[in-house]
Design a protein around this motif. Structure first.
Motif, PDB file in Angstrom:
ATOM      1  N   VAL A   1     -24.896  16.177  37.304  1.00  0.00           N
ATOM      2  CA  VAL A   1     -24.559  17.491  37.475  1.00  0.00           C
ATOM      3  C   VAL A   1     -23.141  17.812  37.305  1.00  0.00           C
ATOM      4  O   VAL A   1     -22.686  19.026  36.876  1.00  0.00           O
ATOM      5  CB  VAL A   1     -25.308  18.150  38.597  1.00  0.00           C
ATOM      6  CG1 VAL A   1     -25.040  19.659  38.752  1.00  0.00           C
ATOM      7  CG2 VAL A   1     -26.878  17.799  38.680  1.00  0.00           C
ATOM      8  N   ARG A   2     -22.284  17.237  37.810  1.00  0.00           N
ATOM      9  CA  ARG A   2     -20.982  17.336  38.169  1.00  0.00           C
ATOM     10  C   ARG A   2     -20.227  17.053  36.644  1.00  0.00           C
ATOM     11  O   ARG A   2     -19.362  18.000  36.588  1.00  0.00           O
ATOM     12  CB  ARG A   2     -20.177  16.705  39.229  1.00  0.00           C
ATOM     13  CG  ARG A   2     -20.609  17.255  40.579  1.00  0.00           C
ATOM     14  CD  ARG A   2     -20.065  16.272  41.694  1.00  0.00           C
ATOM     15  NE  ARG A   2     -20.441  16.651  42.844  1.00  0.00           N
ATOM     16  CZ  ARG A   2     -19.939  15.865  44.037  1.00  0.00           C
ATOM     17  NH1 ARG A   2     -19.527  14.795  44.055  1.00  0.00           N
ATOM     18  NH2 ARG A   2     -20.071  16.631  45.347  1.00  0.00           N
ATOM     19  N   ARG A   3     -21.087  16.507  36.035  1.00  0.00           N
ATOM     20  CA  ARG A   3     -20.201  16.278  34.546  1.00  0.00           C
ATOM     21  C   ARG A   3     -20.564  17.304  33.698  1.00  0.00           C
ATOM     22  O   ARG A   3     -20.012  17.707  32.548  1.00  0.00           O
ATOM     23  CB  ARG A   3     -20.748  14.971  33.905  1.00  0.00           C
ATOM     24  CG  ARG A   3     -20.008  13.833  34.237  1.00  0.00           C
ATOM     25  CD  ARG A   3     -20.262  12.565  33.275  1.00  0.00           C
ATOM     26  NE  ARG A   3     -21.572  11.900  33.722  1.00  0.00           N
ATOM     27  CZ  ARG A   3     -21.774  10.906  34.697  1.00  0.00           C
ATOM     28  NH1 ARG A   3     -20.568  10.442  35.120  1.00  0.00           N
ATOM     29  NH2 ARG A   3     -22.847  10.662  34.939  1.00  0.00           N
ATOM     30  N   GLY A   4     -21.559  18.367  33.822  1.00  0.00           N
ATOM     31  CA  GLY A   4     -21.945  19.554  33.162  1.00  0.00           C
ATOM     32  C   GLY A   4     -23.219  20.016  33.652  1.00  0.00           C
ATOM     33  O   GLY A   4     -24.276  19.096  33.904  1.00  0.00           O
ATOM     34  N   GLY A   5     -23.432  21.251  33.740  1.00  0.00           N
ATOM     35  CA  GLY A   5     -24.630  21.755  34.330  1.00  0.00           C
ATOM     36  C   GLY A   5     -25.722  21.529  33.148  1.00  0.00           C
ATOM     37  O   GLY A   5     -25.535  21.069  32.154  1.00  0.00           O
ATOM     38  N   GLY A   6     -27.133  21.828  33.643  1.00  0.00           N
ATOM     39  CA  GLY A   6     -27.984  21.470  32.630  1.00  0.00           C
ATOM     40  C   GLY A   6     -29.508  21.999  33.243  1.00  0.00           C
ATOM     41  O   GLY A   6     -29.594  22.135  34.475  1.00  0.00           O
ATOM     42  N   THR A   7     -30.590  22.102  32.610  1.00  0.00           N
ATOM     43  CA  THR A   7     -31.957  22.376  33.060  1.00  0.00           C
ATOM     44  C   THR A   7     -32.296  21.087  33.525  1.00  0.00           C
ATOM     45  O   THR A   7     -31.938  19.849  33.040  1.00  0.00           O
ATOM     46  CB  THR A   7     -32.863  22.754  31.683  1.00  0.00           C
ATOM     47  OG1 THR A   7     -33.063  21.812  30.713  1.00  0.00           O
ATOM     48  CG2 THR A   7     -32.269  24.238  31.462  1.00  0.00           C
ATOM     49  N   ALA A   8     -33.650  20.930  34.358  1.00  0.00           N
ATOM     50  CA  ALA A   8     -34.036  19.743  34.678  1.00  0.00           C
ATOM     51  C   ALA A   8     -34.460  18.821  33.743  1.00  0.00           C
ATOM     52  O   ALA A   8     -34.159  17.616  33.776  1.00  0.00           O
ATOM     53  CB  ALA A   8     -35.305  20.049  35.655  1.00  0.00           C
ATOM     54  N   ALA A   9     -35.022  19.350  32.480  1.00  0.00           N
ATOM     55  CA  ALA A   9     -35.504  18.542  31.233  1.00  0.00           C
ATOM     56  C   ALA A   9     -34.154  17.669  30.667  1.00  0.00           C
ATOM     57  O   ALA A   9     -33.983  16.724  30.508  1.00  0.00           O
ATOM     58  CB  ALA A   9     -35.940  19.330  30.474  1.00  0.00           C
ATOM     59  N   GLU A  10     -33.097  18.552  30.489  1.00  0.00           N
ATOM     60  CA  GLU A  10     -31.774  18.276  29.911  1.00  0.00           C
ATOM     61  C   GLU A  10     -31.253  17.002  30.881  1.00  0.00           C
ATOM     62  O   GLU A  10     -30.745  15.897  30.414  1.00  0.00           O
ATOM     63  CB  GLU A  10     -30.655  19.084  29.824  1.00  0.00           C
ATOM     64  CG  GLU A  10     -31.221  20.117  28.430  1.00  0.00           C
ATOM     65  CD  GLU A  10     -30.600  21.305  28.595  1.00  0.00           C
ATOM     66  OE1 GLU A  10     -30.383  22.411  27.802  1.00  0.00           O
ATOM     67  OE2 GLU A  10     -29.729  21.681  29.761  1.00  0.00           O
ATOM     68  N   LEU A  11     -31.105  17.353  32.149  1.00  0.00           N
ATOM     69  CA  LEU A  11     -30.454  16.391  32.961  1.00  0.00           C
ATOM     70  C   LEU A  11     -31.511  14.906  33.178  1.00  0.00           C
ATOM     71  O   LEU A  11     -30.805  13.907  33.370  1.00  0.00           O
ATOM     72  CB  LEU A  11     -30.383  16.949  34.450  1.00  0.00           C
ATOM     73  CG  LEU A  11     -29.453  17.979  34.586  1.00  0.00           C
ATOM     74  CD1 LEU A  11     -29.498  18.729  35.926  1.00  0.00           C
ATOM     75  CD2 LEU A  11     -27.931  17.350  34.438  1.00  0.00           C
TER      76      LEU A  11
END
Length: 252
Positions: free
Chosen positions: A197-207
């Protein structure tokens, strides 16, 4: 040492391993049966054969998932026994059957209604799906609660059990090492999710795709539900914030 044996239900799969363990615990004049498993005629017949006419003192259920609970009532009625589970049983309650006194331990996290069962003289715990004999336990959103799961592991560790009889796979002979392994795994996964998450935000599916890589559809769904459970804890801890469907780091 109390005599314990198992009958494995015929429900093998990616989440159940060889199948659900139904544990038979010798309590002198009676037998305590833990987790009768799925409502399956062949499993019921296998249990009856193993009991060979012995009286059932009580039927205990660790939690209400469909691979642990459904056969309980039918099996208990056929043996004139009672079924005991959460919330009838609360943390610290003693279940007396034959020569045994078994202690109920409320251990939510895998599910909200999860109990373990302690045999105090033997230092043995029937751990259900809190701790398995192999792999890791699923803690999936929305039912799973990572914070509660970690507290349950700590609750178990404080008792310093010697061995575990899990809901799937084989008994664990070094209970404390396994508890620490499970705790370390869950904290490592939390750190991995937070770092992503700290590398870049995203949706749950993307993460999920970024954390777990390529998985087949069934496993990817389970991975996303696990990741969502970790995200929920991180949001509650103030480490992550929600911006619509996107999860972002609260502190960079």
């Amino acid at each position: 040492m109390t005599e314990v044996s198992k009958v494995v239900a015929p429900n093998p799969g990616p989440y159940t391993g060889p199948g659900t363990n139904t544990w038979l615990v010798d309590a002198g004049p009676v037998v305590v049966v833990i987790d009768p498993g799925p409502d399956d005629d062949s499993h019921l017949a296998a249990l009856d054969r193993r009991l060979a006419g012995k009286q059932v003192g009580v039927v205990l259920v660790t939690h209400g998932h469909p691979d642990h609970l459904p056969l309980a009532q039918r099996f208990a009625e056929s043996h004139q026994a009672s079924v005991q589970r959460y919330p009838q049983l609360q943390d610290g309650d003693a279940i007396r059957a034959g020569t045994l006194s078994i202690t109920a331990l409320y251990t939510p996290g895998h599910s909200h209604d999860h109990l373990c069962f302690l045999l105090p003289p033997d230092g043995a715990v029937f751990s259900g799906d809190l701790i398995l004999g192999r792999g890791s336990s699923m803690v999936t959103y929305p039912e799973g609660d990572v914070a509660a799961y970690l507290r349950s592991l700590d609750r178990l560790a404080a008792l310093q059990p010697r061995m575990l009889f899990p809901g799937h796979w084989d008994p664990v002979m070094d209970a404390m090492a396994k508890i620490e392994e499970y705790r370390a795994h869950r904290l490592e996964r939390e750190a991995q999710v937070l770092a992503e998450v700290r590398r870049g935000g995203g949706t749950a599916a993307e993460l999920t795709r970024r954390v777990y890589g390529r998985l087949d559809d069934e496993l990817m769904l389970a991975a996303e539900m696990t990741l969502r459970a970790h995200l929920r804890k991180l949001v509650d801890d103030g480490e992550v914030r929600e911006n619509g469907d996107v999860f972002e780091a609260s502190v960079q």
